[in-house]
Design a protein around this motif. Structure first.
Motif, PDB file in Angstrom:
ATOM      1  N   HIS A 259      47.115  38.918  32.275  1.00 31.52           N
ATOM      2  CA  HIS A 259      46.285  37.907  32.604  1.00 31.52           C
ATOM      3  C   HIS A 259      44.683  38.435  32.149  1.00 31.52           C
ATOM      4  O   HIS A 259      44.316  39.382  32.485  1.00 31.52           O
ATOM      5  CB  HIS A 259      46.037  37.477  34.009  1.00 31.52           C
TER       6      HIS A 259
ATOM      7  N   ARG B 285      41.878  37.757  32.833  1.00 32.34           N
ATOM      8  CA  ARG B 285      40.843  37.982  33.788  1.00 32.34           C
ATOM      9  C   ARG B 285      41.010  39.404  34.646  1.00 32.34           C
ATOM     10  O   ARG B 285      39.992  39.840  35.127  1.00 32.34           O
ATOM     11  CB  ARG B 285      40.558  36.957  34.780  1.00 32.34           C
ATOM     12  N   ILE B 286      42.175  39.914  34.425  1.00 30.36           N
ATOM     13  CA  ILE B 286      42.394  41.074  35.154  1.00 30.36           C
ATOM     14  C   ILE B 286      42.718  42.166  34.116  1.00 30.36           C
ATOM     15  O   ILE B 286      43.514  43.136  34.347  1.00 30.36           O
ATOM     16  CB  ILE B 286      43.471  41.083  36.201  1.00 30.36           C
TER      17      ILE B 286
ATOM     18  N   PRO C 289      41.396  45.960  35.066  1.00 31.58           N
ATOM     19  CA  PRO C 289      42.227  46.596  36.100  1.00 31.58           C
ATOM     20  C   PRO C 289      43.591  47.082  35.678  1.00 31.58           C
ATOM     21  O   PRO C 289      44.202  48.069  35.973  1.00 31.58           O
ATOM     22  CB  PRO C 289      42.341  45.609  37.334  1.00 31.58           C
ATOM     23  N   SER C 290      44.362  46.092  34.796  1.00 23.79           N
ATOM     24  CA  SER C 290      45.391  46.407  34.249  1.00 23.79           C
ATOM     25  C   SER C 290      45.408  47.656  33.398  1.00 23.79           C
ATOM     26  O   SER C 290      46.421  48.503  33.480  1.00 23.79           O
ATOM     27  CB  SER C 290      46.184  45.233  33.507  1.00 23.79           C
TER      28      SER C 290
END
Lengths: 179, 298
Positions: free
Chosen positions: A40, A42-43, A46-47
């Protein structure tokens, strides 16, 4: 950059850290390129961090198991590869847009470049700091103890950047005169 | 709203995947890692005893492990020693309980044998079984008695104590009269270039060869390390010279590291504490073993 300047006191350390970064970069780039459609937007950061952290842990465990000598020396720095901005940057700039094969070669190139940089820094610091190359005493004395200390890492990085900037300037000037 | 749900779902799935990969790597490498740690530990131990590449370990040398536990039973504290008791070729472990005055309370056999004792969990479980349920159990420390053809030649003990920043983890070797044979700093987080010098030969070898009486009253002085002594400590002179110079300084105080007096003092005090406590405990234990005629393997 901090762990890099912390550990690159000898050619061997530089090479080992470079190799570890190369592996992490290749694995992470390939993983991100494989899964890019499922991440995604928006993340994505973090991924990336999660991916890098996973591969760093795997390499950390593997090194502790199969390269105990090197691990004893630089174990704590391996874990810090998670925070290397260069890896996250390549994932953001390249791997999340391109195909798996291209990402792989991009990662190999990036990792090799980093490795060469680390080895050069390690060479300069080992030679000037402890008067040796690859652990063999070549100078017989220690010219500048300062180069062994962590702060000297930044110093050498700065000198390298200055050198490459200078090469660039010279190259451009030459091109201009040719034209 | 739907966006948040997908984000949560995807993050969870990626975390689970990452956990699976890391778990798999752990399972694959764990055994080799433990083996390496064991090899490294053994190398340090034999190094402290003076064995290495040039002087191989004699086959008559044997290491006997003693594990000390603190056991709480209805507000009363006991000290439990897990001791190897020798039968032909097979090591069994017996748990001997002492009260705080050094009198024996009881002794129980355990189901532990030689190789199992190395794993902390199996060991703790075996001790738990031996003392029975409903008691508090805390592992305290681990001492190794080294024997050569049945005669005691050294004690090896590890210990952790506070340093300037965090903890200093050391291992040291004592001879049967509790004089220092050697000191090795295994782990520490002192400042590089200052306190981190505690692991260098010119500092840690200052402890080498000191008798128990000297160790008990050891102090740290803020004086520059004499050049001749430094060379002897770093083994830059011949062996006879080094032994002679070391002998001169044997009863003197420890020279503090430049710029790291606290690290030097912490290490000295820590070592001092370890040695005096170990000597006291081993004396008590030896007396009990003799009184009760417990046949231990060392």
């Amino acid at each position: 950059m901090c762990p890099a300047v912390g550990i690159s006191t000898t050619v061997m350390n530089g090479l080992m850290l470079g190799a570890a970064v190369l592996l992490v970069q290749v694995f992470s780039s390939v993983t991100i390129a494989l899964f890019k459609n499922h991440i995604h937007p928006r993340i994505r950061i973090p991924s990336y961090t999660l991916t890098i952290a996973t591969w760093v842990t795997v390499i950390d465990l593997a090194m502790a198991a199969y390269l105990p000598g090197a691990y004893a020396k630089m174990g704590i720095f391996i874990k810090l590869i998670v925070a290397f901005a260069i890896i996250t940057m390549r994932l953001e700039m390249f791997a999340c847009k391109e195909r798996v094969g291209d990402s792989f070669w991009d990662a190999v190139g990036m990792g090799l470049g980093f490795m060469v940089g680390m080895v050069v820094i390690g060479f300069v610091r080992e030679l000037l700091g402890s008067g040796a190359v690859l652990g063999h005493d070549v100078l017989g004395f220690k010219p500048l103890l300062f180069f062994i200390l962590p702060s000297a890492g930044f110093f050498v990085v700065g000198l390298m950047m200055a050198f490459f900037n200078w090469v660039e300037v010279v190259y451009k000037r030459k091109k201009r005169t040719q034209a | 709203m739907k966006d948040i749900l997908t984000i949560v779902f995807r993050l969870t799935v990626s975390c689970l995947m990452a956990a699976a990969v890391m778990g798999a790597a752990f399972i694959v490498t764990d055994k080799a890692k433990k083996h390496n740690e064991h090899v490294r530990e053994e190398k340090t131990m034999y190094g402290l005893l003076g064995y290495g590449a040039r002087k191989p370990v004699p086959p008559t040398l044997a290491l006997h492990q003693i594990y000390r536990y603190v056991i709480t039973d209805q507000g009363r504290q006991h000290i439990g020693y897990l001791l190897p008791t020798g039968r032909e070729g097979k090591t069994e472990y017996t748990l001997v309980l002492l009260d705080l005055d050094g009198k024996m309370v009881s002794q129980q056999p355990t189901r532990l044998d030689g190789d199992q004792s190395r794993e902390k969990e199996t060991r703790d479980r075996a001790v738990m079984e031996a003392i029975g349920p409903g008691k508090g159990l805390r592992f305290a420390d681990h001492t190794i008695v080294v024997t050569d053809s049945g005669k005691r030649v050294a004690y090896l003990l590890g210990g952790k104590f506070p340093g300037f920043k965090t903890f200093i983890n050391v291992m040291l070797a004592l001879d049967p009269q509790y004089a220092m044979l050697g000191l090795e700093v295994l782990e520490h987080e002192e400042d590089p270039g200052l306190g981190a010098e505690i692991e260098k030969n010119y500092f840690k070898n200052q402890f080498k060869g000191r008798s128990f009486d000297v160790l008990k009253g050891l102090q740290v002085v803020k004086e520059p390390l004499p050049e001749q002594y430094r060379q002897a400590l770093e083994a830059q002179v011949t062996e006879e010279d080094a032994a002679r110079i070391m002998g001169q300084y044997r009863a003197k105080n420890i020279y503090a590291l430049t710029g790291a007096t606290i690290s030097s003092r912490m290490l000295t005090d820590g070592v001092k504490g370890l040695v005096t406590k170990c000597a006291y405990r081993l004396d008590v234990l030896d007396r009990v073993l003799e009184e009760q005629k417990i046949a231990v393997s060392f």
